[in-house]
Design a protein around this motif. Structure first.
Motif, PDB file in Angstrom:
ATOM      1  N   ALA A 309      24.911  37.883  53.187  1.00  0.00           N
ATOM      2  CA  ALA A 309      25.476  37.285  54.400  1.00  0.00           C
ATOM      3  C   ALA A 309      24.912  35.891  54.592  1.00  0.00           C
ATOM      4  O   ALA A 309      23.984  35.664  55.372  1.00  0.00           O
ATOM      5  CB  ALA A 309      25.179  38.167  55.604  1.00  0.00           C
ATOM      6  N   GLY A 310      25.473  34.908  53.876  1.00  0.00           N
ATOM      7  CA  GLY A 310      24.972  33.538  53.942  1.00  0.00           C
ATOM      8  C   GLY A 310      25.267  32.893  55.277  1.00  0.00           C
ATOM      9  O   GLY A 310      26.412  32.853  55.722  1.00  0.00           O
ATOM     10  N   MET A 311      24.221  32.386  55.911  1.00  0.00           N
ATOM     11  CA  MET A 311      24.378  31.673  57.177  1.00  0.00           C
ATOM     12  C   MET A 311      23.939  30.216  57.017  1.00  0.00           C
ATOM     13  O   MET A 311      24.742  29.332  56.819  1.00  0.00           O
ATOM     14  CB  MET A 311      23.582  32.371  58.284  1.00  0.00           C
ATOM     15  CG  MET A 311      24.400  33.355  59.087  1.00  0.00           C
ATOM     16  SD  MET A 311      24.694  34.960  58.275  1.00  0.00           S
ATOM     17  CE  MET A 311      23.233  35.859  58.726  1.00  0.00           C
ATOM     18  N   THR A 329      19.659  31.583  54.269  1.00  0.00           N
ATOM     19  CA  THR A 329      19.256  32.611  55.222  1.00  0.00           C
ATOM     20  C   THR A 329      20.307  33.708  55.278  1.00  0.00           C
ATOM     21  O   THR A 329      21.513  33.452  55.160  1.00  0.00           O
ATOM     22  CB  THR A 329      19.041  32.019  56.621  1.00  0.00           C
ATOM     23  OG1 THR A 329      20.251  31.402  57.078  1.00  0.00           O
ATOM     24  CG2 THR A 329      17.923  30.980  56.595  1.00  0.00           C
ATOM     25  N   HIS A 330      19.818  34.951  55.505  1.00  0.00           N
ATOM     26  CA  HIS A 330      20.689  36.129  55.431  1.00  0.00           C
ATOM     27  C   HIS A 330      20.343  37.141  56.524  1.00  0.00           C
ATOM     28  O   HIS A 330      19.458  36.903  57.354  1.00  0.00           O
ATOM     29  CB  HIS A 330      20.541  36.795  54.059  1.00  0.00           C
ATOM     30  CG  HIS A 330      21.030  35.969  52.917  1.00  0.00           C
ATOM     31  ND1 HIS A 330      20.277  35.722  51.800  1.00  0.00           N
ATOM     32  CD2 HIS A 330      22.207  35.319  52.723  1.00  0.00           C
ATOM     33  CE1 HIS A 330      20.958  34.963  50.959  1.00  0.00           C
ATOM     34  NE2 HIS A 330      22.129  34.707  51.500  1.00  0.00           N
ATOM     35  N   ALA A 362       8.591  40.549  57.445  1.00  0.00           N
ATOM     36  CA  ALA A 362       9.180  39.370  58.075  1.00  0.00           C
ATOM     37  C   ALA A 362      10.695  39.412  58.048  1.00  0.00           C
ATOM     38  O   ALA A 362      11.343  38.378  58.167  1.00  0.00           O
ATOM     39  CB  ALA A 362       8.680  38.104  57.390  1.00  0.00           C
ATOM     40  N   ALA A 363      11.265  40.595  57.885  1.00  0.00           N
ATOM     41  CA  ALA A 363      12.722  40.704  57.822  1.00  0.00           C
ATOM     42  C   ALA A 363      13.338  40.293  59.159  1.00  0.00           C
ATOM     43  O   ALA A 363      12.925  40.747  60.222  1.00  0.00           O
ATOM     44  CB  ALA A 363      13.113  42.132  57.469  1.00  0.00           C
ATOM     45  N   ALA A 364      14.317  39.421  59.088  1.00  0.00           N
ATOM     46  CA  ALA A 364      15.032  38.968  60.276  1.00  0.00           C
ATOM     47  C   ALA A 364      16.355  38.385  59.822  1.00  0.00           C
ATOM     48  O   ALA A 364      16.542  38.043  58.654  1.00  0.00           O
ATOM     49  CB  ALA A 364      14.212  37.927  61.048  1.00  0.00           C
ATOM     50  N   THR A 365      17.299  38.258  60.760  1.00  0.00           N
ATOM     51  CA  THR A 365      18.582  37.657  60.460  1.00  0.00           C
ATOM     52  C   THR A 365      18.478  36.156  60.690  1.00  0.00           C
ATOM     53  O   THR A 365      18.413  35.695  61.833  1.00  0.00           O
ATOM     54  CB  THR A 365      19.693  38.269  61.328  1.00  0.00           C
ATOM     55  OG1 THR A 365      19.820  39.663  60.989  1.00  0.00           O
ATOM     56  CG2 THR A 365      21.020  37.582  61.099  1.00  0.00           C
ATOM     57  N   GLY A 366      18.443  35.409  59.583  1.00  0.00           N
ATOM     58  CA  GLY A 366      18.197  33.978  59.667  1.00  0.00           C
ATOM     59  C   GLY A 366      19.469  33.170  59.833  1.00  0.00           C
ATOM     60  O   GLY A 366      20.520  33.497  59.277  1.00  0.00           O
ATOM     61  N   VAL A 384      12.559  28.698  59.741  1.00  0.00           N
ATOM     62  CA  VAL A 384      13.751  29.541  59.833  1.00  0.00           C
ATOM     63  C   VAL A 384      13.841  30.088  61.251  1.00  0.00           C
ATOM     64  O   VAL A 384      12.868  30.640  61.773  1.00  0.00           O
ATOM     65  CB  VAL A 384      13.694  30.710  58.828  1.00  0.00           C
ATOM     66  CG1 VAL A 384      14.964  31.545  58.916  1.00  0.00           C
ATOM     67  CG2 VAL A 384      13.488  30.204  57.410  1.00  0.00           C
ATOM     68  N   VAL A 385      15.017  29.928  61.876  1.00  0.00           N
ATOM     69  CA  VAL A 385      15.218  30.492  63.215  1.00  0.00           C
ATOM     70  C   VAL A 385      16.166  31.675  63.103  1.00  0.00           C
ATOM     71  O   VAL A 385      17.124  31.651  62.333  1.00  0.00           O
ATOM     72  CB  VAL A 385      15.721  29.436  64.211  1.00  0.00           C
ATOM     73  CG1 VAL A 385      14.729  28.282  64.297  1.00  0.00           C
ATOM     74  CG2 VAL A 385      17.096  28.913  63.853  1.00  0.00           C
TER      75      VAL A 385
END
Length: 568
Positions: A309-311, A329-330, A362-366, A384-385
């Motif tokens: 899921a490329g953002m 970020t994914h 540190a997994a998060a949706t970036g 990364v936010v």
């Protein structure tokens, strides 16, 4: 208690515009953890009172959770950075002139003042992103706003006020646009625009979570959209050349975008991060057409052969080999991914596992991301936010209320320990990390002109944040602007390489990266203690080389095409 205007200005000068010599030049390792925060939230002191409006009335309309972006640029030509923040609105279809994008102009004392009404940049659309570039080569930056709805192009009159030239320029991009980037794809001296398109959204479609409750849909629920390439005709108008250039050959949910010469042939290419589908790498044929080569060059999928899921996307030379790499970020169920560029013959390698950019825990949706030298030690770090896109448990340190606490996640700073090996920063960046919001846009630049890079964050449904960089300095800095006098603007697409003995570090002149955001088009270098630069090598957008002397560090300089030493 109310604060008088003189006291408020004084507080902002102290908080927002710390003098350069106030930051001790210490080795990073010598700084005790917790002794002094590296990133300080100075939003309130500096007068930025922006709050993002996304609607969020319980219908779970997808645009609510996807926006919005931010920009740092010198809107009025006074030499300092101003802040532009993209807004949503209460409803997808109803224009509300009380809810618009906002321009905050930085004054001489470091305070930011809302100058939106007089600036003309109060776009009332359902805002997604912003791109900044000088489309008419008059030396003043213009602004492209991408919307859910009709995109807008604003021309800078040269005094910090803007006029909407969308119609007269022939810009007719409608639907759902995401990130955009300015670049000169045909090297004719005029900046063109690449716009990513997300999906063909249908608000009437609804989706549920595992418990049968309403939740935001995935992009796969909707038909794919095609991106747009706008050619600058040089007379104030643009032509949609998407079909002729080959861009319409594929469709996908595009979000982040960067333009860079990935195959080193002298022509700028385009990389697009797609959300849950194979990414695009558009290779410029030099004849006005592009070939999509993400699969053969190794950046369509991760090392496991899966689309992610490329953002957001950052493009930089992380391993100092002169070739430009990609960081994406994914989702928090995936990892953020680092692709190292092995050259035109080899393509890219997924170096996520060996680089440490996806540390355990540190997994998060970036979303927004930027590569820059946080503590001026010579290595590129990563900010990364983050923020979820489907409902979860509220984070225990959430800084936002309903409904956003179900999506809020901490921000992360990944510090490069040398050799491209990253680790997540801890207590030293606490003010940055502990603002747990639904963060989206990230723009970076030297807001207080002290030589290091500061951060501007926009978050869905909450306030924007300005973080001042107070990291202990492990070295010096050099900020380089590259200008072509024939075009009277920044030489977008140029590469600036700082040469120090056998060490070479390269930066690209580009304003477009991250997610829905724009940052100053300057080459910023941290220079480790003991390193003595000899010269700057500049590869101009047409491939020609020129060399310039470096007359000291801890300074900003402008290199002008034709004023340096040319190659044989």
């Amino acid at each position: 208690m109310k604060v008088g205007p003189l006291l408020l200005a004084s507080a902002c000068v102290t908080a927002c515009s710390q003098p350069q010599d106030a930051a001790p030049r210490l080795e990073a390792a010598a700084q005790p953890t917790g002794a002094r925060p590296w990133l300080v939230d100075v939003t309130e002191e500096c007068g930025i009172d922006f709050r993002h409006e996304a609607g969020a009335r319980g219908e779970f309309l997808l645009p609510e959770i996807m926006g919005s972006g931010a920009a740092l640029f010198d809107a009025d030509g006074d030499g300092d950075l101003d802040a532009y923040l993209v807004n949503g609105r209460p409803d997808l279809d109803v224009s509300d002139r009380a809810v618009t994008n906002r321009l905050y102009r930085q004054e001489a004392d470091g305070r930011f003042v809302d100058r939106t009404p007089e600036s003309g940049l109060g776009d009332p659309g359902y805002g997604m992103g912003v791109a900044v570039g000088d489309v008419d080569n008059d030396g003043a930056p213009d602004v492209y706003v991408s919307n859910y709805g009709l995109d807008r192009l604003y021309r800078n009159r040269g005094d910090g006020t803007f006029e909407d030239v969308t119609q007269s320029a022939g810009v007719q991009v409608d639907g759902w646009s995401a990130s955009a980037v300015f670049f000169d794809y045909d090297r004719d001296g005029h900046l063109d625009i690449y716009v990513t398109r997300y999906v063909r959204y249908e608000p009437s479609k609804t989706c549920q979570d595992a418990a049968g409750r309403l939740d935001y849909c995935t992009p796969q629920t909707f038909s794919k959209a095609t991106d747009v390439l706008l050619h600058n005709e040089g007379d104030g108008t643009f032509e949609d050349v998407s079909a002729a250039a080959g861009i319409l050959a594929v469709a996908g949910p595009g979000l982040g975008v960067v333009a860079e010469d990935f195959d080193d042939d002298g022509w700028p290419d385009v990389f697009v991060a797609n959300d849950g589908a194979a990414n695009y790498l558009w290779i410029n044929g030099g004849d006005g057409t592009f070939r999509e080569e993400a699969v053969v060059r190794g950046v369509a999928y991760n090392v496991g052969g899966r689309a992610e899921a490329g953002m957001g996307v950052a493009c930089a030379d992380f391993d100092d080999n002169g070739r430009y790499d990609l960081f994406l970020t994914h989702l928090d169920t995936e990892t953020n991914t680092l692709y190292l560029n092995g050259g035109a013959a080899r393509g890219f390698d997924d170096a996520t596992a060996v680089s440490g950019v996806a540390p355990p825990g540190a997994a998060a949706t970036g979303f927004g991301v930027a590569a820059f030298d946080l503590e001026l030690d010579g290595d590129l770090d990563l900010a990364v936010v983050n923020g979820k896109v489907t409902k979860g448990q509220p984070h225990p340190r959430s800084s936002v209320g309903p409904p956003w606490e179900l999506f809020a996640q901490p921000k992360h700073m990944l510090v490069n320990g040398g050799g491209g090996r990253f680790s997540i920063a801890g207590a030293e960046v606490a003010p940055f990390a502990q603002r747990v919001e639904v963060s989206r846009g990230l723009a970076v630049g030297d807001v207080d002109n002290d030589g290091d890079i500061d951060l501007l964050v926009n978050s869905a449904g909450s306030g924007a944040r300005l973080f001042r960089n107070d990291a202990p300095r492990a070295g010096a800095w050099l900020s380089v602007r590259a200008v072509d006098p024939r075009q009277r603007r920044d030489a977008i697409g140029a590469r600036v390489t700082l040469v120090a003995g056998t060490q070479r570090r390269s930066r690209s002149i580009s304003s477009g990266f991250s997610y829905l955001s724009s940052s100053p088009a300057v080459a910023h270098f941290g220079v480790a203690a003991g390193v003595v630069p000899q010269e700057l090598e500049v590869r101009w957008p047409d491939g020609s080389l020129e060399w310039f002397g470096v007359d000291g560090l801890d300074r900003s300089m402008t290199v002008v095409r034709g004023a340096g030493r040319r190659g044989a």
